[in-house]
Design a protein around this motif. Structure first.
Motif, PDB file in Angstrom:
ATOM      1  N   ARG A 148       1.026  -1.185   0.177  1.00  0.00           N
ATOM      2  CA  ARG A 148      -0.119   0.044   0.130  1.00  0.00           C
ATOM      3  C   ARG A 148       0.959   1.294   0.217  1.00  0.00           C
ATOM      4  N   HIS A 154      -5.686   0.408   2.889  1.00  0.00           N
ATOM      5  CA  HIS A 154      -5.787  -0.702   1.980  1.00  0.00           C
ATOM      6  C   HIS A 154      -7.221  -0.309   1.366  1.00  0.00           C
ATOM      7  N   GLU A 157     -11.201  -2.064   4.082  1.00  0.00           N
ATOM      8  CA  GLU A 157     -10.713  -1.608   5.500  1.00  0.00           C
ATOM      9  C   GLU A 157     -12.150  -2.435   6.263  1.00  0.00           C
ATOM     10  N   LEU A 161     -10.725  -7.826   9.709  1.00  0.00           N
ATOM     11  CA  LEU A 161      -9.449  -7.964   8.928  1.00  0.00           C
ATOM     12  C   LEU A 161      -8.446  -7.486   9.987  1.00  0.00           C
ATOM     13  N   GLU A 162      -7.284  -8.222   9.928  1.00  0.00           N
ATOM     14  CA  GLU A 162      -6.011  -7.782  10.762  1.00  0.00           C
ATOM     15  C   GLU A 162      -4.718  -7.596   9.652  1.00  0.00           C
ATOM     16  N   THR A 163      -4.098  -6.655   9.913  1.00  0.00           N
ATOM     17  CA  THR A 163      -3.002  -6.060   9.132  1.00  0.00           C
ATOM     18  C   THR A 163      -1.970  -5.751   9.966  1.00  0.00           C
ATOM     19  N   THR A 165       2.107  -4.193   9.277  1.00  0.00           N
ATOM     20  CA  THR A 165       3.211  -3.502   8.407  1.00  0.00           C
ATOM     21  C   THR A 165       4.455  -4.269   8.891  1.00  0.00           C
ATOM     22  N   THR A 275       2.665  -5.029   3.620  1.00  0.00           N
ATOM     23  CA  THR A 275       1.743  -5.680   4.627  1.00  0.00           C
ATOM     24  C   THR A 275       1.447  -6.976   4.557  1.00  0.00           C
ATOM     25  N   VAL A 277      -2.068  -9.463   5.676  1.00  0.00           N
ATOM     26  CA  VAL A 277      -3.260  -9.283   5.826  1.00  0.00           C
ATOM     27  C   VAL A 277      -3.947 -10.612   6.423  1.00  0.00           C
ATOM     28  N   SER A 298       6.787  -7.118  12.429  1.00  0.00           N
ATOM     29  CA  SER A 298       6.158  -5.738  12.553  1.00  0.00           C
ATOM     30  C   SER A 298       6.552  -4.983  13.747  1.00  0.00           C
TER      31      SER A 298
END
Length: 304
Positions: A148, A154, A157, A161-163, A165, A275, A277, A298
């Protein structure tokens, strides 16, 4: 018909005795006799001739003995296959990864998994960003690795959802090192050959939004070829066909061996976040192990 019932019938047929069959089946004789009665009640006919010593099968049962043995073997194999399948599902993880990250990120993750969990089986699916999200949301992938633009959200969203970096990359313009002089002449004449990305893919949208507005103020970009594949775009740049904007992580080896030159000191570039996800709570053992590793990466990125 239960598997244990089939094995009970075969135990009586093989021993010719309720007591010996009960011992083989690890039951008391009274409990075993009740179970044989229950089987006969279920079938609706007597299976054994209790008036003969040793105990014998009724002719009808005897004719079906091979079929009973075959069915017992098939049911046992089915149980075994289901158990193996369940264990395998706990050691299986599916990656959906943008094309460039398939080359630059996932090999290191696979190497780590190989040392920490050698029994884990990974299926790697390389796709465009929207396809990665589609695979994730349809539960055809456990994890999606996507870019991204730094500071952007993203396109999807949601609370489920877990994101994470995982690091930084940069979309940079590159061109063939040995043909850079020819390119510079074209640039000075007011036009620049470029590799275009389709507007419906992530990098095409990044170019339209973040690169071309600045580039248009400097020179007239002339699209020479269009591709959705970053690897193909980079090869076109190596061949000197046009300037391609590709992730620096993908291009650095070619820059270091003098196949490509990084033009970001002159032409626009943009930072990208790398990222991971996943759908919240959707994890098996392999997925949980990998997500914990990604979380540590992360956290190290954020603290660094």
């Amino acid at each position: 018909m239960r598997l244990e019932w089939l094995n009970d019938i075969l135990a009586v047929a093989e021993t010719g005795s309720l007591s010996e069959a009960a011992d083989r089946r690890n039951l008391t004789q009274s409990a075993f006799s009740r179970r044989i009665r229950a089987i006969e009640d279920y079938v609706g006919v007597p299976l054994f001739d209790r008036g003969r010593k040793p105990l014998q099968m009724h002719p009808t049962t005897l004719r079906q003995r091979d079929q009973i043995a075959k069915l017992a073997d098939e049911m046992q194999q089915l149980v075994s296959d289901l158990r193996i399948g369940s264990e395998a599902s706990q050691n299986r993880v599916v990656f959906a990864s943008q094309h460039a990250l398939t080359t630059s990120l996932t090999p290191d993750l696979l190497r780590w998994l190989g040392t920490q969990a050698p029994d884990v089986y990974v299926r790697l699916r390389s796709a465009n960003q929207d396809e990665c999200f589609a695979l994730l949301l349809s539960r055809q992938a456990d994890l999606a690795f996507v870019y991204r633009a730094t500071g952007d959200a993203h396109p999807i969203e949601a609370a489920f959802l877990e994101t994470l970096t995982l690091g930084q990359d940069r979309l940079i313009p590159v061109f063939a090192q040995d043909m850079w002089g020819d390119l510079n002449e074209q640039y000075l004449s007011g036009h620049l050959p470029v590799v275009a990305y389709p507007r419906d893919v992530f990098l095409g949208q990044i170019l339209d939004k973040n690169i071309l507005p600045t580039l248009n103020q400097m020179v007239r970009p002339v699209p020479k070829v269009e591709t959705a594949l970053t690897l193909a775009a980079m090869e076109l740049a190596i061949m000197g066909i046009a300037v391609a904007w590709v992730p620096a992580s993908l291009a650095y080896r070619h820059i270091n061996n003098d196949q490509l030159v990084d033009l970001s000191s002159t032409l626009p570039s943009i930072n990208l976040d790398v990222t991971a996800v996943r759908v919240a709570g959707s994890s098996n053992k392999a997925n949980t192990l990998l997500w914990q590793h990604l979380l540590s990466i992360s956290n190290a990125e954020m603290s660094g």
